[in-house]
Design an enzyme around this catalytic site. Structure first.
Site, PDB file in Angstrom:
ATOM      1  N   GLU A   1       1.286   5.587   0.735  1.00 47.74           N
ATOM      2  CA  GLU A   1       0.759   6.774   1.403  1.00 47.74           C
ATOM      3  C   GLU A   1       1.254   8.028   0.704  1.00 47.74           C
ATOM      4  OE1 GLU A   1       0.504   6.875   5.711  1.00 47.74           O
ATOM      5  OE2 GLU A   1       1.534   8.822   5.693  1.00 47.74           O
TER       6      GLU A   1
ATOM      7  N   PHE B   1      14.481  14.314  10.605  1.00 45.18           N
ATOM      8  CA  PHE B   1      13.150  13.913  11.052  1.00 45.18           C
ATOM      9  C   PHE B   1      13.231  12.816  12.104  1.00 45.18           C
ATOM     10  CE2 PHE B   1       9.218  11.452  10.739  1.00 45.18           C
ATOM     11  CZ  PHE B   1       8.290  12.452  10.974  1.00 45.18           C
TER      12      PHE B   1
ATOM     13  N   SER C   1       0.863  -1.176   0.000  1.00 49.18           N
ATOM     14  CA  SER C   1       0.000   0.000   0.000  1.00 49.18           C
ATOM     15  C   SER C   1       0.897   1.222   0.000  1.00 49.18           C
ATOM     16  CB  SER C   1      -0.932  -0.007   1.215  1.00 49.18           C
ATOM     17  OG  SER C   1      -0.204  -0.148   2.425  1.00 49.18           O
TER      18      SER C   1
ATOM     19  N   HIS D   1       3.646  -1.174   3.827  1.00 50.79           N
ATOM     20  CA  HIS D   1       3.096   0.149   3.563  1.00 50.79           C
ATOM     21  C   HIS D   1       4.250   1.099   3.270  1.00 50.79           C
ATOM     22  CE1 HIS D   1      -0.038   3.227   3.830  1.00 50.79           C
ATOM     23  NE2 HIS D   1       0.783   3.975   4.549  1.00 50.79           N
TER      24      HIS D   1
ATOM     25  N   ASP E   1      -0.165  14.824  14.918  1.00 47.70           N
ATOM     26  CA  ASP E   1       0.880  15.620  15.563  1.00 47.70           C
ATOM     27  C   ASP E   1       0.314  16.971  15.973  1.00 47.70           C
ATOM     28  OD1 ASP E   1       2.895  13.693  15.224  1.00 47.70           O
ATOM     29  OD2 ASP E   1       3.256  14.364  13.160  1.00 47.70           O
TER      30      ASP E   1
END
Length: 309
Positions: A21, A223, A19, A273, A113
């Site tokens: 995103e 990050f 999948s 994913h 967030d």
């Protein structure tokens, strides 16, 4: 590493489900580029794709437009992200009704967030859903939606310990979550140990590993420092000296992610994913390496140099 042995298995791609995103486009130009990414990856027959939206729905209109286009112009299942940030229950429920009217049957339900970004202190919105577990329950009150939730192999940075973190996941499952998708990670042992903890806690929904193709190692490092994700020394060594060599950077990124996926396949994992960062080239190349090819059988040119730009 068993990369080449696994790659020779002709049936490997038929046993893996993926999948993708995407994040919401901020401009019309970015919206068109996102659509190019969607149409590039759609022939790989993903189990579903998901589209996020910004805090407070700042990009909700473009997110909704993208999801509607996916549902009407492709055969791909589209999931809409929902968060608890900067919205009352009534506002979130209105968004659910809007997506449901489009034909959306899948959601990714997240606490979200805080408005200050990763690392800032989260405060529930007055009159809003307090956390992901409450949001899942709210969705289930509408209909029997397919609901994905988040999971954290290195625990959520705000959780005091794994027990607290896994208890929250258990609450999401008890309220109707279908599957969990993990924060990205780079050490498969961390994921495997996490799944063992989750199973011991009586949680048996699928825990999909979140895979991040590294388009820019420096940005990913920054990050990770905020999200509490560990970067192993061996990974840093792979990208050492490639700051100004985008083509080699992209080749290394593809190999690293494919190795990670194939190692997880050896451990019995079949669903993955991918966090695409709205770029198709690296996810497409990685899928090719793990045996997933376009359903049409048509060859697609992969521009690895552009993937790391």
């Amino acid at each position: 590493m068993s990369f080449f042995r696994q790659s020779r298995r002709s049936d490997l791609g038929t046993n893996i489900r993926v999948s993708f995103e995407f994040f919401p486009p901020k401009t019309e130009l970015m919206e068109e580029r996102l659509w190019e990414t969607v149409t590039r990856l759609a022939p790989l027959n993903p189990d579903f794709v998901s589209v996020t939206y910004g805090a407070g729905g700042s990009t909700r209109e473009r997110t909704a437009r993208t999801i509607k286009r996916i549902l009407t112009e492709t055969d791909v299942n589209a999931a809409a992200h929902l968060t608890c940030v900067d919205a009352t229950k009534e506002e979130v429920d209105a968004i659910v009704r809007e997506f449901a009217a489009m034909g959306v049957k899948r959601f990714v339900a997240l606490r979200g967030d805080p408005a200050g970004g990763v690392g800032a202190h989260y405060k529930p919105t007055p009159g809003g859903y307090e956390n992901g577990a409450e949001l899942v329950a709210g969705l289930k009150a509408f209909a029997d939606f397919d609901i994905s939730v988040s999971a954290y192999p290195e625990k959520h940075p705000e959780s005091p310990d794994f027990a607290t973190d896994i208890d929250m996941l258990k609450r999401k499952v008890d309220n109707g979550a279908t599957r969990a998708i993990t924060q990205f990670f780079f050490e498969n042992d961390l994921y495997e140990r996490y799944v063992e903890k989750v199973r011991r806690a009586g949680i048996y929904i699928p825990i999909l590993p979140g895979i991040l193709p590294i388009h820019n190692f420096a940005q990913v490092t920054n990050f990770c420092s905020k999200a509490g994700t560990h970067i192993p020394a061996w990974l840093a060594e792979r990208f050492d000296g490639l700051e100004n060599d985008p083509q080699t950077h992209a080749l290394v990124s593809s190999a690293v992610a494919a190795e990670q996926v194939l190692d997880l396949v050896e451990r019995g994992i079949q669903d993955f994913h991918f966090y695409t960062m709205n770029r198709a080239d690296l996810p497409f190349a990685i899928c090719h390496l793990i045996g997933i090819r376009p359903a049409s059988g048509n060859a697609v040119e992969v521009n690895l140099a552009g993937a790391a730009a």
